[in-house]
Motif scaffolding. Sequence first.
Motif, PDB file in Angstrom:
ATOM      1  N   GLY A 233       0.902  -0.763  -0.002  1.00 17.15           N
ATOM      2  CA  GLY A 233       0.454  -0.065  -0.173  1.00 17.15           C
ATOM      3  C   GLY A 233       0.465   1.235  -0.070  1.00 17.15           C
ATOM      4  N   ALA A 234       0.153   2.418  -0.590  1.00 15.07           N
ATOM      5  CA  ALA A 234       1.004   3.921  -0.455  1.00 15.07           C
ATOM      6  C   ALA A 234       0.988   4.109   1.015  1.00 15.07           C
ATOM      7  CB  ALA A 234       0.037   4.612  -1.058  1.00 15.07           C
ATOM      8  N   LEU A 235       1.736   3.391   2.368  1.00 12.07           N
ATOM      9  CA  LEU A 235       2.276   3.952   3.291  1.00 12.07           C
ATOM     10  C   LEU A 235       2.637   5.401   3.375  1.00 12.07           C
ATOM     11  CD1 LEU A 235       2.136   0.234   4.856  1.00 12.07           C
ATOM     12  CD2 LEU A 235       0.380   1.629   4.550  1.00 12.07           C
ATOM     13  N   PRO A 236       2.647   5.980   4.095  1.00 13.95           N
ATOM     14  CA  PRO A 236       3.658   7.191   4.856  1.00 13.95           C
ATOM     15  C   PRO A 236       4.895   6.884   4.582  1.00 13.95           C
ATOM     16  CG  PRO A 236       2.089   5.913   6.613  1.00 13.95           C
ATOM     17  CD  PRO A 236       2.091   5.580   5.430  1.00 13.95           C
ATOM     18  N   PHE A 237       5.793   7.836   4.726  1.00 17.80           N
ATOM     19  CA  PHE A 237       7.472   7.729   4.776  1.00 17.80           C
ATOM     20  C   PHE A 237       7.803   7.284   5.741  1.00 17.80           C
ATOM     21  CE2 PHE A 237      11.066   9.830   6.229  1.00 17.80           C
ATOM     22  CZ  PHE A 237      12.161   8.607   5.346  1.00 17.80           C
ATOM     23  N   GLU A 238       7.131   7.358   7.317  1.00 19.44           N
ATOM     24  CA  GLU A 238       7.518   6.959   8.520  1.00 19.44           C
ATOM     25  C   GLU A 238       7.092   5.046   8.218  1.00 19.44           C
ATOM     26  OE1 GLU A 238       5.555   9.360   7.770  1.00 19.44           O
ATOM     27  OE2 GLU A 238       7.211  11.092   8.663  1.00 19.44           O
ATOM     28  N   THR A 239       6.194   4.770   7.872  1.00 19.64           N
ATOM     29  CA  THR A 239       6.429   3.381   8.026  1.00 19.64           C
ATOM     30  C   THR A 239       7.155   2.745   6.530  1.00 19.64           C
ATOM     31  OG1 THR A 239       4.364   3.191   8.051  1.00 19.64           O
ATOM     32  CG2 THR A 239       4.860   1.217   7.023  1.00 19.64           C
ATOM     33  N   PHE A 240       7.814   3.239   5.802  1.00 16.74           N
ATOM     34  CA  PHE A 240       9.229   2.962   4.576  1.00 16.74           C
ATOM     35  C   PHE A 240      10.112   3.112   5.929  1.00 16.74           C
ATOM     36  CE2 PHE A 240       6.376   2.842   1.483  1.00 16.74           C
ATOM     37  CZ  PHE A 240       6.400   1.883   1.068  1.00 16.74           C
ATOM     38  N   LYS A 241      10.765   3.770   6.446  1.00 21.27           N
ATOM     39  CA  LYS A 241      11.872   4.472   7.353  1.00 21.27           C
ATOM     40  C   LYS A 241      11.930   3.687   8.224  1.00 21.27           C
ATOM     41  CE  LYS A 241      13.638   9.038   9.946  1.00 21.27           C
ATOM     42  NZ  LYS A 241      14.934   7.676  10.571  1.00 21.27           N
ATOM     43  N   GLN A 242      11.113   3.096   9.134  1.00 19.12           N
ATOM     44  CA  GLN A 242      11.488   1.920  10.085  1.00 19.12           C
ATOM     45  C   GLN A 242      12.014   0.914   9.323  1.00 19.12           C
ATOM     46  OE1 GLN A 242       7.654   1.017  11.744  1.00 19.12           O
ATOM     47  NE2 GLN A 242       8.319  -0.233  13.235  1.00 19.12           N
ATOM     48  N   VAL A 243      11.173   0.335   8.158  1.00 23.01           N
ATOM     49  CA  VAL A 243      11.415  -0.707   7.562  1.00 23.01           C
ATOM     50  C   VAL A 243      12.812  -0.962   6.921  1.00 23.01           C
ATOM     51  CG1 VAL A 243      11.551  -2.611   6.045  1.00 23.01           C
ATOM     52  CG2 VAL A 243       9.648  -1.447   6.931  1.00 23.01           C
ATOM     53  N   ILE A 244      13.244   0.673   6.696  1.00 21.29           N
ATOM     54  CA  ILE A 244      14.790   0.674   6.363  1.00 21.29           C
ATOM     55  C   ILE A 244      15.869   1.019   6.837  1.00 21.29           C
ATOM     56  CG2 ILE A 244      16.217   2.543   4.683  1.00 21.29           C
ATOM     57  CD1 ILE A 244      13.727   3.498   3.334  1.00 21.29           C
ATOM     58  N   ASP A 245      15.533   1.762   8.417  1.00 19.51           N
ATOM     59  CA  ASP A 245      16.433   1.519   9.021  1.00 19.51           C
ATOM     60  C   ASP A 245      16.377   0.776   9.721  1.00 19.51           C
ATOM     61  OD1 ASP A 245      16.407   4.750   8.856  1.00 19.51           O
ATOM     62  OD2 ASP A 245      14.968   4.846  10.170  1.00 19.51           O
ATOM     63  N   GLN A 246      15.507  -0.353  10.051  1.00 19.47           N
ATOM     64  CA  GLN A 246      15.538  -1.924  10.663  1.00 19.47           C
ATOM     65  C   GLN A 246      16.825  -2.474   9.232  1.00 19.47           C
ATOM     66  OE1 GLN A 246      11.910  -4.109  11.418  1.00 19.47           O
ATOM     67  NE2 GLN A 246      13.315  -5.147   9.780  1.00 19.47           N
ATOM     68  N   GLU A 247      16.632  -2.605   8.202  1.00 12.95           N
ATOM     69  CA  GLU A 247      17.959  -2.711   7.363  1.00 12.95           C
ATOM     70  C   GLU A 247      19.017  -2.056   6.924  1.00 12.95           C
ATOM     71  OE1 GLU A 247      16.884  -6.071   5.798  1.00 12.95           O
ATOM     72  OE2 GLU A 247      15.684  -5.735   6.851  1.00 12.95           O
ATOM     73  N   LEU A 248      19.556  -1.332   7.102  1.00 13.18           N
ATOM     74  CA  LEU A 248      20.327  -0.174   7.516  1.00 13.18           C
ATOM     75  C   LEU A 248      21.153  -1.152   8.758  1.00 13.18           C
ATOM     76  CD1 LEU A 248      19.707   3.082   5.927  1.00 13.18           C
ATOM     77  CD2 LEU A 248      21.470   1.148   4.963  1.00 13.18           C
ATOM     78  N   GLN A 249      20.631  -1.694   9.324  1.00 11.31           N
ATOM     79  CA  GLN A 249      21.309  -1.672  11.059  1.00 11.31           C
ATOM     80  C   GLN A 249      21.704  -3.554  11.131  1.00 11.31           C
ATOM     81  OE1 GLN A 249      18.788  -0.504  14.276  1.00 11.31           O
ATOM     82  NE2 GLN A 249      18.362   1.422  13.703  1.00 11.31           N
ATOM     83  N   ARG A 250      20.416  -3.918  10.241  1.00  9.21           N
ATOM     84  CA  ARG A 250      20.881  -5.298   9.937  1.00  9.21           C
ATOM     85  C   ARG A 250      22.739  -5.336   9.089  1.00  9.21           C
ATOM     86  NH1 ARG A 250      18.499  -8.194   6.985  1.00  9.21           N
ATOM     87  NH2 ARG A 250      18.606 -10.400   7.827  1.00  9.21           N
ATOM     88  N   GLY A 251      22.652  -4.588   8.313  1.00 10.52           N
ATOM     89  CA  GLY A 251      23.985  -4.988   7.221  1.00 10.52           C
ATOM     90  C   GLY A 251      23.237  -5.184   6.570  1.00 10.52           C
ATOM     91  N   GLY A 252      22.057  -4.927   5.966  1.00  8.77           N
ATOM     92  CA  GLY A 252      21.427  -5.458   3.961  1.00  8.77           C
ATOM     93  C   GLY A 252      21.159  -6.345   4.052  1.00  8.77           C
TER      94      GLY A 252
END
Length: 252
Positions: A233-252
């Motif tokens: 869905g077209a969820l707000p930026f904050e939702t994507f930010k949460q997942v992206i930050d999580q993946e960056l912390q995991r090291g991709g």
Amino acid sequence: MVKGQAEGKFLAVSILVGSVVVAGSIIWATRSIKSYFNNLGTNIARNVFGGAPGQEPQRQPQQPPEPERINMDEIASPPPYRIKGNPNAKVTIVEYSDFQCPFCARWARDTYPQILQTYGDKVKIVFKHLPLPFHQFAQKAAEAAECAGKIGGAKAFWAMHDKLFQVGQPQGRLDIASLKQFAKEIGLDEKRFSQCIDTGETAQIVMQDMNESQRLGVRGTPTFFINGVPVRGALPFETFKQVIDQELQRGG
């Protein structure tokens, strides 16, 4: 005297019969009320749960639970012109989208620029086509974007992408004439583009994305996989930010 005795007997019989009728009515009513209350729990259970107590409730067929993460190897590499950002980024966002979908257009106008501005080279965005069958102009719009990429490379593909979402979808201008006008405005060879869109030259490329989305269980647009994590869905930026930050912390 005889008449009086007869009347007395008739009255007594009438009273007796009336008493029997009343008693029978009371008994019948009592049994009905008792039966109602005895069955009340069963009736409620049947109405609410679809079955009586002690019976297996009727269940609607359920979709299998979605996986928390898919294997990114299941997603085929698209033509290079459909990739935006750092090819070696730790986070890959794959988007399945429809150029006639208002939610896709809203995401492209609002959320997509925020992701690019916030993360820059830390993310890679991959565009995949999923023109929905009830969108009359979506298929040809997808083909137009592919024609643009095929003729003019990444710059032309993303320029057409922006035209379709920022002008075509909101203004209802996704017909063939409008697609050709957009191609002219972004500087493509008009004759070459017309040949591409008129002959359906890129239709098979679009179909490959559609088949892939079906295999992955994508049921609507826009749908995203962020390093394999589904976001629907077209969820707000904050939702994507949460997942992206999580993946960056995991090291991709």
